[in-house]
Design a protein around this motif. Sequence first.
Motif, mmCIF file in Angstrom:
data_model
loop_
_atom_site.group_PDB
_atom_site.id
_atom_site.type_symbol
_atom_site.label_atom_id
_atom_site.label_comp_id
_atom_site.label_asym_id
_atom_site.label_seq_id
_atom_site.Cartn_x
_atom_site.Cartn_y
_atom_site.Cartn_z
ATOM 1 N N LEU A 156 -1.882 7.183 -10.651
ATOM 2 C CA LEU A 156 -2.373 7.071 -8.979
ATOM 3 C C LEU A 156 -2.498 5.901 -8.604
ATOM 4 O O LEU A 156 -2.218 5.752 -7.348
ATOM 5 C CB LEU A 156 -3.471 8.028 -8.465
ATOM 6 N N SER A 157 -3.168 5.495 -9.475
ATOM 7 C CA SER A 157 -2.395 3.648 -9.029
ATOM 8 C C SER A 157 -1.313 2.540 -8.894
ATOM 9 O O SER A 157 -0.767 2.993 -7.283
ATOM 10 C CB SER A 157 -3.877 2.556 -9.855
ATOM 11 N N LEU A 158 -0.895 3.163 -9.155
ATOM 12 C CA LEU A 158 0.941 2.972 -9.379
ATOM 13 C C LEU A 158 1.635 3.094 -8.392
ATOM 14 O O LEU A 158 2.530 2.741 -7.945
ATOM 15 C CB LEU A 158 1.653 2.909 -11.077
ATOM 16 N N LEU A 159 1.296 4.997 -8.400
ATOM 17 C CA LEU A 159 2.424 5.386 -7.703
ATOM 18 C C LEU A 159 1.667 4.759 -6.154
ATOM 19 O O LEU A 159 2.344 5.573 -5.097
ATOM 20 C CB LEU A 159 2.506 7.032 -7.555
ATOM 21 N N ALA A 160 0.504 4.411 -6.221
ATOM 22 C CA ALA A 160 -0.216 4.660 -4.390
ATOM 23 C C ALA A 160 0.302 2.722 -4.101
ATOM 24 O O ALA A 160 1.092 2.400 -3.602
ATOM 25 C CB ALA A 160 -1.740 3.908 -4.700
ATOM 26 N N ILE A 161 0.676 1.612 -5.192
ATOM 27 C CA ILE A 161 1.791 0.541 -4.480
ATOM 28 C C ILE A 161 3.007 1.370 -4.829
ATOM 29 O O ILE A 161 3.307 0.044 -3.363
ATOM 30 C CB ILE A 161 1.422 0.347 -5.863
ATOM 31 N N PHE A 162 3.521 1.771 -5.007
ATOM 32 C CA PHE A 162 4.921 1.524 -5.076
ATOM 33 C C PHE A 162 5.292 2.618 -3.792
ATOM 34 O O PHE A 162 6.069 2.672 -2.094
ATOM 35 C CB PHE A 162 5.696 3.040 -5.835
ATOM 36 N N SER A 163 4.146 3.906 -3.373
ATOM 37 C CA SER A 163 4.067 4.376 -2.054
ATOM 38 C C SER A 163 3.355 3.566 -0.453
ATOM 39 O O SER A 163 4.082 3.808 0.385
ATOM 40 C CB SER A 163 2.573 6.021 -1.682
ATOM 41 N N LEU A 164 3.111 2.232 -1.209
ATOM 42 C CA LEU A 164 3.103 1.387 0.180
ATOM 43 C C LEU A 164 3.551 0.899 0.027
ATOM 44 O O LEU A 164 4.077 0.926 1.646
ATOM 45 C CB LEU A 164 1.932 0.441 -0.286
ATOM 46 N N ILE A 165 4.675 0.023 -0.536
ATOM 47 C CA ILE A 165 6.285 -0.350 -0.238
ATOM 48 C C ILE A 165 6.708 0.474 0.437
ATOM 49 O O ILE A 165 7.825 0.298 0.981
ATOM 50 C CB ILE A 165 6.826 -0.277 -2.130
ATOM 51 N N GLN A 166 6.868 1.984 -0.168
ATOM 52 C CA GLN A 166 7.357 2.967 0.433
ATOM 53 C C GLN A 166 7.357 2.834 2.178
ATOM 54 O O GLN A 166 8.201 3.101 3.285
ATOM 55 C CB GLN A 166 7.890 4.715 -0.189
ATOM 56 N N THR A 167 6.219 3.428 2.219
ATOM 57 C CA THR A 167 5.390 3.368 3.322
ATOM 58 C C THR A 167 6.077 2.658 4.348
ATOM 59 O O THR A 167 6.382 2.434 5.489
ATOM 60 C CB THR A 167 3.744 3.528 3.647
ATOM 61 N N LEU A 168 5.997 0.831 4.543
ATOM 62 C CA LEU A 168 6.378 -0.249 4.762
ATOM 63 C C LEU A 168 7.829 -0.385 5.200
ATOM 64 O O LEU A 168 8.201 -0.707 5.795
ATOM 65 C CB LEU A 168 5.719 -1.094 3.915
ATOM 66 N N PHE A 169 8.434 -0.270 4.128
ATOM 67 C CA PHE A 169 9.812 -0.316 3.715
ATOM 68 C C PHE A 169 10.303 1.248 4.954
ATOM 69 O O PHE A 169 11.081 0.984 6.311
ATOM 70 C CB PHE A 169 11.106 0.786 3.151
ATOM 71 N N LEU A 170 10.174 1.919 5.431
ATOM 72 C CA LEU A 170 9.838 3.178 6.362
ATOM 73 C C LEU A 170 10.077 2.944 7.444
ATOM 74 O O LEU A 170 10.734 2.794 8.426
ATOM 75 C CB LEU A 170 9.616 4.056 5.962
ATOM 76 N N TYR A 171 8.794 2.457 7.733
ATOM 77 C CA TYR A 171 7.931 2.548 8.969
ATOM 78 C C TYR A 171 8.397 0.759 9.824
ATOM 79 O O TYR A 171 9.584 0.919 11.103
ATOM 80 C CB TYR A 171 6.727 2.159 9.521
ATOM 81 N N SER A 172 8.805 -0.046 8.972
ATOM 82 C CA SER A 172 9.105 -0.877 9.303
ATOM 83 C C SER A 172 10.923 -1.122 9.960
ATOM 84 O O SER A 172 11.232 -1.450 11.287
ATOM 85 C CB SER A 172 9.101 -2.566 8.077
ATOM 86 N N PHE A 173 11.620 -0.391 9.285
ATOM 87 C CA PHE A 173 13.174 -0.296 9.561
ATOM 88 C C PHE A 173 12.920 0.762 10.854
ATOM 89 O O PHE A 173 13.908 0.794 11.922
ATOM 90 C CB PHE A 173 14.015 0.026 8.605
ATOM 91 N N ALA A 174 12.178 1.634 10.759
ATOM 92 C CA ALA A 174 12.283 2.261 12.288
ATOM 93 C C ALA A 174 11.951 1.874 13.313
ATOM 94 O O ALA A 174 12.235 1.603 14.004
ATOM 95 C CB ALA A 174 11.960 3.546 11.959
#
Length: 167
Positions: free
Chosen positions: A85-103
């Motif tokens: 869960l901790s590792l995937l939460a870090i990856f998820s934060l990166i994904q969220t930042l990428f997704l929202y930043s570009f949109a």
Amino acid sequence: ALIIIFIVPILLGFMSGLVFLTDDGGFEYAFWNNKQYSAFSFMLIITSIFLSLLISIVEIIKERHIVEKEKLFGISTLAYYFAKLSLLAIFSLIQTLFLYSFASYILEIPTNLFLNNVIILYIVSINGITLGLFISSFIKSFLVAYNMISILLLPQLLLGGGFIAYE
């Protein structure tokens, strides 16, 4: 796996931004005139759930032998699940930042909305990760796990109210 984590959110962010980029009445685009922002927000929530399910739904399946060995030796599997869960939460934060930043770059969303929206999307992503890990702990087949993504997302799309207004 790295393509899913880094490239897919960027592409989905750009596509979401372009799809919801509207100019009402032929005037120059301004974010405050975009009447599609609520649909855009709903789509980003569904996309966040999709991305988090995609990275988490097979995690326990592919390492089931490790979990079984830990159970056999009487070792608590709680630490294993927490580490996942901790590792995937870090990856998820990166994904969220990428997704929202570009949109948000394409839609020219003001920066004062950035932190609130990213926090909301991140919380949704964490929920998607926990759901994916939960499903992954019961299902033994990769094919069934990936099919579960559509089964989990379809009711949210239909009943979420983002596309069909329910009164």
